[in-house]
Design a protein around this motif. Sequence first.
Motif, mmCIF file in Angstrom:
data_model
loop_
_atom_site.group_PDB
_atom_site.id
_atom_site.type_symbol
_atom_site.label_atom_id
_atom_site.label_comp_id
_atom_site.label_asym_id
_atom_site.label_seq_id
_atom_site.Cartn_x
_atom_site.Cartn_y
_atom_site.Cartn_z
ATOM 1 N N GLY A 98 0.250 -1.255 0.231
ATOM 2 C CA GLY A 98 0.159 -0.260 0.006
ATOM 3 C C GLY A 98 0.920 0.906 -0.244
ATOM 4 N N VAL A 99 1.940 1.457 -0.286
ATOM 5 C CA VAL A 99 2.673 2.143 -0.679
ATOM 6 C C VAL A 99 2.345 3.638 -1.924
ATOM 7 N N GLN A 100 2.961 4.711 -1.084
ATOM 8 C CA GLN A 100 2.512 5.522 -2.726
ATOM 9 C C GLN A 100 3.457 6.364 -3.065
ATOM 10 N N VAL A 101 4.003 6.006 -3.788
ATOM 11 C CA VAL A 101 5.145 6.484 -4.048
ATOM 12 C C VAL A 101 4.813 8.222 -5.120
ATOM 13 N N ALA A 102 5.283 9.180 -4.679
ATOM 14 C CA ALA A 102 5.236 10.266 -4.980
ATOM 15 C C ALA A 102 6.728 10.829 -4.722
ATOM 16 N N ASN B 112 12.347 10.456 -5.759
ATOM 17 C CA ASN B 112 10.894 10.303 -5.450
ATOM 18 C C ASN B 112 11.070 9.494 -4.167
ATOM 19 N N ASP C 70 10.063 -2.458 -5.941
ATOM 20 C CA ASP C 70 8.889 -3.168 -7.117
ATOM 21 C C ASP C 70 8.548 -3.832 -6.799
ATOM 22 N N GLU D 150 6.754 5.304 -10.231
ATOM 23 C CA GLU D 150 4.906 6.163 -9.754
ATOM 24 C C GLU D 150 3.958 4.659 -9.641
ATOM 25 N N GLN D 151 4.275 3.844 -10.361
ATOM 26 C CA GLN D 151 3.286 2.185 -10.014
ATOM 27 C C GLN D 151 3.097 1.619 -9.145
ATOM 28 N N THR D 152 3.988 1.670 -8.516
ATOM 29 C CA THR D 152 4.582 0.713 -7.293
ATOM 30 C C THR D 152 3.839 0.784 -6.155
ATOM 31 N N THR D 153 3.396 0.155 -5.999
ATOM 32 C CA THR D 153 2.683 0.139 -4.875
ATOM 33 C C THR D 153 2.909 -0.841 -3.301
ATOM 34 N N ASP D 154 3.775 -1.327 -3.952
ATOM 35 C CA ASP D 154 3.979 -3.077 -2.987
ATOM 36 C C ASP D 154 5.537 -2.781 -2.893
#
Length: 166
Positions: free
Chosen positions: A32-36, A55, A76, A135-139
């Motif tokens: 549930g990571v938000q890359v920003a 990032n 990722d 940017e699309q990485t969530t885990d």
Amino acid sequence: LPSKKVPSDWILKDVRIDSNACPFYTLWCVSGVQVASSPDWLKHKLESIGLRSINNVVDVTNFILHETGQPLHAFDAKKIRGSSLLVREARENEFITTLDATKRKLDPGMLVIADSENPLVVAGIMGSVDAEVGEQTTDLVLESAWFHPGSVRATARKLGLHTDSS
């Protein structure tokens, strides 16, 4: 390390070390990571030592490296084929495209972190585009390891790839 049965919802199913050049290897999986973009204070810290902000995830690993001297590597998790990682020596005629977008031929004996198909990291030196955090990485899979310095030095010298981690 012996394989253990893990719950079906775990990000990684198997992690093994197959080299004496890696006496310590540990991972932490984060969902549930938000890359920003990084906060301004972190960008300024990195810029003050000559690094550019990439990032929030990569910047934190670089910040920790320069604050503590311990390199970290973020993968990722969804790009890790076979949901497994193996610390091993490179094989004959094996290649990796490192994060600087350079395709490199690996020599047997060079230590790598690989998934079920290919090397994803030149151990202690640099990761590859194949598991790059974006940017699309969530885990995430976050790695902290200790590789024998002679192994890292020899590989960095052979590849002509000297990094802050190495």
